[in-house]
Design an enzyme around this catalytic site. Structure first.
Site, PDB file in Angstrom:
ATOM      1  N   ASP A 333      -3.228  19.760   2.783  1.00 16.15           N
ATOM      2  CA  ASP A 333      -3.127  18.318   2.919  1.00 16.15           C
ATOM      3  C   ASP A 333      -4.301  17.681   2.182  1.00 16.15           C
ATOM      4  O   ASP A 333      -5.213  18.364   1.730  1.00 16.15           O
ATOM      5  CB  ASP A 333      -3.111  17.929   4.401  1.00 16.15           C
ATOM      6  CG  ASP A 333      -2.367  16.635   4.651  1.00 16.15           C
ATOM      7  OD1 ASP A 333      -2.262  15.832   3.711  1.00 16.15           O
ATOM      8  OD2 ASP A 333      -1.893  16.422   5.767  1.00 16.15           O
ATOM      9  N   GLU A 532      -0.744   7.094   9.916  1.00 19.60           N
ATOM     10  CA  GLU A 532      -1.718   8.130  10.216  1.00 19.60           C
ATOM     11  C   GLU A 532      -2.808   7.644  11.167  1.00 19.60           C
ATOM     12  O   GLU A 532      -2.535   6.916  12.124  1.00 19.60           O
ATOM     13  CB  GLU A 532      -2.278   8.696   8.910  1.00 19.60           C
ATOM     14  CG  GLU A 532      -1.169   9.294   8.051  1.00 19.60           C
ATOM     15  CD  GLU A 532      -1.675  10.052   6.850  1.00 19.60           C
ATOM     16  OE1 GLU A 532      -2.835  10.504   6.870  1.00 19.60           O
ATOM     17  OE2 GLU A 532      -0.904  10.219   5.904  1.00 19.60           O
TER      18      GLU A 532
END
Length: 853
Positions: A333, A532
């Site tokens: 990520d 997020e």
């Protein structure tokens, strides 16, 4: 993926003389001698399912052997690295043989946050051409381009934006999920993309998590069921001729593993749970995704019992490759490898040795390339481990047909914009909206509404593509204006369509004002867009401008107008006062661009001949109080207000007695603790700017301006976790709140305003006056108190984040009424100024003298 999209990065290294021998090694044994055991988790193999190996194409494996034999070490290392298109040029791809490019949120071609189809295709062609331009004797390896298409192709203007996953979970329709994934794949092909960072297979267990809406459900069984459908919709059915065909894209199961189980629902946090719970709850979607042939798995930013997953060989190699027999590649990520102890964004052999095959190094790609190359040469990363990673990447590229596909613009669907937001895709999205709506209350049978009547539509979500679509919509955090959505319907437009066809009348007033009393009102409100960690919450109370929404509902009800509340949110929230104030209450989630689907069900008719009832059922339990964090259908210990699976239809008795309005938490305290953090104003706070307080106008991120003030999102420690405030001349920037807060208690308790900031390269001038203030702008007697911080600004080191603290008592002494503060932070300057702000908060002052600047 994380930030702007999840950012992947690969690291490959191969030493030619070992290539043939290594091809005979098992891919698991290739890494056995390369792991740093300090970061291994204590895996019990029997805890995890043992899958059968997926059959491999012998011709593809032989081709990989030949490719590996002919690749230089530098070529191999380039293949394991992925860079963001904002930080790498086609020439860089050519020079370093980079294997993959990605576009995170706000990372479209040309430095823009979003783009048209033709702009995407042109950029894809440029990167592809660069990857195929190699010196004589080298075999070209085509680059592929990954992107976060998480609820449709949400990165392109004109694309179909489907309901976020939380709404799809409420629909309970596996066939629908597969059809949505297939439509998304085609729209991705239109823009030249061949890889999406989806599906998210997280199983959120604490709805304070800012990524809750990316999960289909809190129930691992439903997530597992949807995993197969989503992967097969994106990639095609494994083992058939259509697998990874011209209308399909590479799928990514993410984020492996445990991201939905972190303590307190903190994004990138620590899942402090047993191995059995990690497997049975949070890994439930991975075995079916792997059996469906998913080609990529993205590792989680999070930790498991203190160990970062990106550095955990037990999970990435022993479990994922060994027990689950995954034979695609593992992508990291967004710079997540840099969070491992002893690692940096530019240097992390630990992650590669643990099982990360491709580093997602959006802006750190050059450093990670150089260090990985050196580590393979020194033996810190073995040649066998590098070959294993490259083999996995090449396997996926060959399976996807990239070596024979030609430039992206020549592939089927490329540039054919008629497939973006096509009538068929929009109809599918509208169907998904209808099926996802959950009816929680229907007192007096208010619903379905009569479309032939006078209907008032109110609330700030009624005519807003931004609010009904949420984060990951054109930009990472969402918030794009309506004009950037040339296709689709807001909820207001959907109501107008149906009411107009039935001969009724629609009155629209965001504030709910009207001259002629309506027969009924639809009030659309809810959370502001987020993505997020910027969506993480301290509790489950709905706090986004709560007073305005609640007052609107109550005012209409007090006038005797039947009220239907349509709540837009990325998670269940404590909204008991709002439910009480409405006759009917609908959880609409984040339905995307086809708001007409909401109207279809509210009026019980998609057209004048058909009827639609509520079908949605909660895929997440709904809280009784704002502190109900443990109400999950699996292992939950608290009793929910509405249980998992709850959902009324028109045939049910929808009467709901009055609910308790005791939140269980001190909402006033939680509202004022943080004013600005994680790149956005907190709670009900809003941004304003202008030449002075009286003429300041609202501002919104990621970028906006109200001359002479401009704001823009900035990357400090993570993507857009800070904000740059730029004054081109004398002016004022402030953060305000609709309902004033009483800070007298905090002032008496010797608390202070703390601002974490960084100055631009240009220091303030010698005679420049810079002030920080607080004000009560809307009080019967407006007030303001300013503190001169010019000298403190002159002492701030260049390019360093510094905390500037001002005791609240100083603002009081300067004239601010601390019992009625609605502008808790004001920045005023008499000349041009540029400052990066990462956080503004109220904190305890350790200086008992309460010295003012």
């Amino acid at each position: 993926m994380i930030f702007r999209c999840v950012r992947p990065l690969l690291i490959l290294a191969v030493f030619g003389v070992f290539a043939v021998a290594c091809s005979d090694l098992s891919e698991e044994s290739a890494t056995a001698d390369a792991s740093d055991t300090r970061f291994d988790s204590p895996i019990t193999a029997q805890t995890w399912p043992q899958l059968e190996p997926q059959p491999r194409d012998e011709a593809i494996e032989a081709r990989i052997d030949a490719l590996l034999n002919g690749m230089t070490l530098e070529q191999k290392v380039g293949q394991v690295i992925q860079a963001d298109n904002t930080a790498i040029t086609p020439e860089d791809v050519r020079q370093y043989r980079i294997g993959s490019v990605l576009s995170g949120g706000n990372s479209a071609p040309g430095g823009k946050p979003y783009a048209t189809a033709s702009e995407w295709v042109a950029a894809a062609d440029a990167y592809y051409a660069a990857s195929m331009d190699v010196p004589d004797g080298e075999t070209p390896i085509p680059v592929f381009w990954g992107i976060d298409a998480v609820h449709g192709h949400n990165n392109v203007i004109g694309g179909t934006i489907f309901s976020h996953n939380i709404g799809l979970g409420a629909a309970r329709d596996v066939d629908l999920i597969e059809r949505i994934a297939a439509a998304t794949a085609i729209e991705l092909r239109v823009t030249g993309h061949d890889w999406t960072f989806a599906p998210t297979l997280a199983v959120p267990q604490d709805d304070r998590w800012g990524r809750t809406y990316e999960g289909f459900s809190e129930d691992p069984a439903l997530v597992a069921e949807y995993a197969t459908a989503m992967v097969e919709g994106l990639q095609g059915k494994h083992g058939t001729e259509g697998f990874l065909g011209a209308d399909k894209v590479i799928a990514t199961a993410k984020h492996f593993v445990g991201d939905g189980g972190t303590a307190e629902g903190r994004d990138q946090g620590d899942a402090q749970i047993s191995e059995r719970e990690l497997n049975e709850t949070h890994a439930a979607g991975y075995p079916p995704a792997i059996e469906a042939g998913v080609q990529a798995v993205m590792a989680s930013f999070s930790s498991w019992n203190g160990r970062k997953v990106h550095g955990d060989r037990g999970l990435l190699t022993d479990v994922l490759r060994g027990r689950l027999q995954f034979d695609g590649f593992v992508v990291g990520d967004w710079n997540a490898h840099g969070q491992i102890e002893t690692c940096t964004n530019e240097n992390c052999s630990i992650a590669f040795n643990a099982g990360i095959d491709m580093f997602m190094a959006p802006d750190s790609w050059r450093g990670i390339y150089e260090n990985t190359l050196a580590q393979v040469k020194s033996g810190e990363i073995s040649a066998a481990r590098l070959d294993e990673a490259v083999r996995r990447i090449l396997r996926v590229k060959l399976r996807a047909g990239l070596f024979s596909a030609g430039p992206p613009s020549t592939r089927p669907y490329a540039g054919q914009e008629q497939y973006l937001g096509s009538d068929a895709h929009r109809a599918l999205a509208r169907e998904a909206v209808r099926k996802s709506l959950v009816l929680l209350k229907n007192n007096h049978g208010v619903l379905p509404l009569d479309a032939s009547k006078r209907i008032l539509v109110a609330g700030d979500g009624a005519d807003s593509f931004s609010k009904q679509s949420g984060g990951w919509t054109l930009t990472w955090q969402g918030g794009a204006p309506n004009e950037l959505f040339p296709k689709g319907q807001t909820i207001l437009d959907g109501v107008r369509e149906i009411v107009g066809a039935a001969g009724g009348e629609v009155l629209f007033s965001e504030s709910g004002a009207y001259d002629d009393k309506p027969d009924a009102a639809i009030v659309v409100f809810g959370e502001e867009p987020y993505a997020e960690f910027q969506g993480d919450k301290e509790n489950l109370a709905y706090q986004s401008p709560e007073s305005r929404d609640l007052e609107l509902l109550r005012a209409l009800k007090n006038d005797g107008v039947p009220v239907v509340a349509v709540f837009l949110s990325g998670r269940p929230l404590w909204v008991n006062p709002h439910i009480n104030a409405a006759d009917a209450f609908v959880a609409a989630w984040l339905p995307g661009t086809e708001g007409g689907g909401v109207a279809d069900v509210l009026f019980g008719a998609a057209d004048r001949s058909g009827r639609h009832d509520f079908e949605g059922r909660l895929s997440f339990s709904w809280p009784k109080r704002a502190d109900d964090y443990d109400i999950n259908v699996v292992n939950g210990e608290q009793e929910p207000l509405f249980a998992y699976g709850y959902g009324l239809t028109y045939g049910d008795d929808g009467h709901l007695p009055a609910l308790s309005e005791e939140p269980g938490v001190d909402l006033s305290r939680s509202l004022t603790a943080k004013i600005f953090a994680d790149g956005r104003p907190q709670g009900a706070y809003r941004l304003f700017g202008g030449p002075d307080l009286q003429s300041a106008t609202p501002l919104s991120l990621p970028r906006d301006e109200a001359p002479p003030v401009a704001i823009s999102g900035a990357d400090l420690h993570a993507q857009e976790d800070a904000m740059v405030v730029a004054l081109s001349d004398a002016g004022v920037f402030f953060i305000g709140v609709e309902e004033a807060v009483d800070l007298q208690r905090e002032t008496n308790a010797q608390m202070e305003l703390t601002v974490a900031l960084q100055l631009s390269d240009t220091a303030p001038s010698e005679n420049q006056r810079i002030e920080i203030g607080m004000a009560c702008l809307h009080a019967s007697q407006p007030c303001a108190g300013y503190v001169d911080v010019s000298e403190r600004f002159s002492d701030i080191p260049a390019a360093a984040v510094t905390e500037l603290n001002v005791p609240l008592s100083c603002f009081a002494s300067a004239g601010a009424n601390m019992r009625s503060v609605d502008a808790p932070f004001i920045l005023r300057s008499n000349a041009a100024l540029s400052v990066l702000i990462s956080e503004i908060r109220l904190s305890q002052d350790s200086n008992t003298a309460q010295d003012c600047p």
